[in-house]
Design a protein around this motif. Structure first.
Motif, PDB file in Angstrom:
ATOM      1  N   VAL A 262       0.851  -1.192   0.000  1.00 26.59           N
ATOM      2  CA  VAL A 262       0.000   0.000   0.000  1.00 26.59           C
ATOM      3  C   VAL A 262       0.886   1.241   0.000  1.00 26.59           C
ATOM      4  CG1 VAL A 262      -1.726   1.272   1.344  1.00 26.59           C
ATOM      5  CG2 VAL A 262      -1.787  -1.217   1.279  1.00 26.59           C
TER       6      VAL A 262
ATOM      7  N   TRP B 271       0.284   5.503   0.020  1.00 28.66           N
ATOM      8  CA  TRP B 271      -0.568   6.688   0.039  1.00 28.66           C
ATOM      9  C   TRP B 271       0.227   7.886  -0.465  1.00 28.66           C
ATOM     10  CZ3 TRP B 271      -5.683   6.854   1.300  1.00 28.66           C
ATOM     11  CH2 TRP B 271      -6.209   5.755   1.957  1.00 28.66           C
ATOM     12  N   GLN B 272      -0.357   8.644  -1.358  1.00 22.84           N
ATOM     13  CA  GLN B 272       0.205   9.924  -1.766  1.00 22.84           C
ATOM     14  C   GLN B 272      -0.774  10.974  -1.261  1.00 22.84           C
ATOM     15  OE1 GLN B 272      -0.400   7.718  -4.788  1.00 22.84           O
ATOM     16  NE2 GLN B 272       1.402   6.652  -4.051  1.00 22.84           N
ATOM     17  N   SER B 273      -0.324  11.757  -0.296  1.00 24.02           N
ATOM     18  CA  SER B 273      -1.249  12.669   0.359  1.00 24.02           C
ATOM     19  C   SER B 273      -0.554  13.967   0.730  1.00 24.02           C
ATOM     20  CB  SER B 273      -1.791  12.011   1.623  1.00 24.02           C
ATOM     21  OG  SER B 273      -2.472  12.942   2.402  1.00 24.02           O
TER      22      SER B 273
ATOM     23  N   LEU C 113      -0.515  11.774   7.317  1.00 24.18           N
ATOM     24  CA  LEU C 113      -1.160  10.528   7.715  1.00 24.18           C
ATOM     25  C   LEU C 113      -0.284   9.845   8.751  1.00 24.18           C
ATOM     26  CD1 LEU C 113      -2.170   9.185   4.182  1.00 24.18           C
ATOM     27  CD2 LEU C 113      -3.628  10.364   5.823  1.00 24.18           C
TER      28      LEU C 113
ATOM     29  N   ASN D 227       2.187   6.030   5.714  1.00 26.25           N
ATOM     30  CA  ASN D 227       2.005   6.108   4.263  1.00 26.25           C
ATOM     31  C   ASN D 227       1.993   4.745   3.582  1.00 26.25           C
ATOM     32  OD1 ASN D 227       1.751   8.893   4.082  1.00 26.25           O
ATOM     33  ND2 ASN D 227       3.958   9.176   4.061  1.00 26.25           N
ATOM     34  N   LYS D 228       2.279   3.682   4.345  1.00 20.49           N
ATOM     35  CA  LYS D 228       2.346   2.352   3.740  1.00 20.49           C
ATOM     36  C   LYS D 228       1.468   1.341   4.471  1.00 20.49           C
ATOM     37  CE  LYS D 228       6.884   2.946   1.715  1.00 20.49           C
ATOM     38  NZ  LYS D 228       8.217   2.386   1.515  1.00 20.49           N
TER      39      LYS D 228
ATOM     40  N   LEU E 126      -7.354  12.225  -1.886  1.00 18.96           N
ATOM     41  CA  LEU E 126      -6.143  11.493  -1.533  1.00 18.96           C
ATOM     42  C   LEU E 126      -5.936  10.434  -2.612  1.00 18.96           C
ATOM     43  CD1 LEU E 126      -6.937  10.775   2.222  1.00 18.96           C
ATOM     44  CD2 LEU E 126      -5.483  12.586   1.339  1.00 18.96           C
ATOM     45  N   GLN E 127      -4.701  10.041  -2.808  1.00 20.11           N
ATOM     46  CA  GLN E 127      -4.400   8.995  -3.789  1.00 20.11           C
ATOM     47  C   GLN E 127      -3.866   7.770  -3.060  1.00 20.11           C
ATOM     48  OE1 GLN E 127      -5.189   9.373  -7.054  1.00 20.11           O
ATOM     49  NE2 GLN E 127      -5.963  11.369  -6.449  1.00 20.11           N
ATOM     50  N   LEU E 128      -4.390   6.614  -3.419  1.00 20.87           N
ATOM     51  CA  LEU E 128      -3.960   5.344  -2.844  1.00 20.87           C
ATOM     52  C   LEU E 128      -3.563   4.416  -3.978  1.00 20.87           C
ATOM     53  CD1 LEU E 128      -3.726   3.183  -0.584  1.00 20.87           C
ATOM     54  CD2 LEU E 128      -6.186   2.784  -0.874  1.00 20.87           C
TER      55      LEU E 128
ATOM     56  N   ASN F 120      -4.633   2.133  -8.849  1.00 20.80           N
ATOM     57  CA  ASN F 120      -4.716   3.435  -8.182  1.00 20.80           C
ATOM     58  C   ASN F 120      -6.166   3.771  -7.855  1.00 20.80           C
ATOM     59  OD1 ASN F 120      -1.892   4.086  -8.366  1.00 20.80           O
ATOM     60  ND2 ASN F 120      -2.224   4.348 -10.549  1.00 20.80           N
TER      61      ASN F 120
END
Length: 176
Positions: free
Chosen positions: A38, A40-42, A46, A49-50, A65-67, A78
């Motif tokens: 996993v 996360w681009q945020s 957070l 992030n993983k 948010l992008q996952l 994505n």
């Protein structure tokens, strides 16, 4: 001749729209197999992030948010997560303007910033008796410098929150 392998999408359950109350903890409730990676681009902070279910630590009104998830086949999928922030203020239903320092002023209580604030108080005949455009200035129970009678009054409050208008209305009881 080129062989292209196709794989089914990952078997996950992702909340693609979330409702976050401002200044309250929010932890995701995604269901992602532990063997998946996993990312996360945020733009907000957070707790991780993983990990599949981080907590949003900084409430900054980001709208998406992008996952990214990498499955066991090394395929990356994505997801865009849409974030709706809400702020539910506390609006009392009674106040007692007797200068004892407790509930002497009727006002909205909120930890969230509001723009374009407007509060209007009406008496039982529908006459406007108080108005404020400052969220820190409430009604002190006076009408033209004279103590208003005990009883029920109607309030109407409008604010801008995250670019959207929110309105609150109801009755407030003035207790003498």
């Amino acid at each position: 001749l080129v062989n292209i392998a196709t794989f089914p999408p990952p078997k996950v359950k992702i909340d693609t729209t979330i409702n976050v109350k401002q200044h309250q903890p929010f932890i995701f409730n995604n269901h992602i197999p532990t063997e998946y990676d996993v990312f996360w681009q945020s733009p907000v902070q957070l707790s991780c992030n993983k990990c599949p279910n981080p907590e949003i630590l900084q409430k900054s009104y980001v709208e998406t948010l992008q996952l990214s998830i990498r499955d066991t086949n090394e395929c990356i999928t994505n997801y865009t997560i849409h974030v709706n922030y809400t702020c539910d203020p506390f609006i009392p239903n009674a106040f007692s303007p007797n200068n004892d320092g407790i509930n002497d002023v009727f006002q909205i209580f909120s930890t969230c910033p509001y723009n374009d604030y407007n509060m209007i108080i009406f008496d039982r005949w529908g006459s406007k008796i108080f108005q404020s455009t400052d969220s820190t200035t409430g009604w002190d129970g006076l009408v033209n410098g004279v103590a208003a009678q005990q009883g029920a009054y109607v309030y109407f409050i409008s604010v801008q929150e995250n670019g959207k208008e929110k309105t609150f209305s109801g009755t407030i009881t003035l207790i003498r």
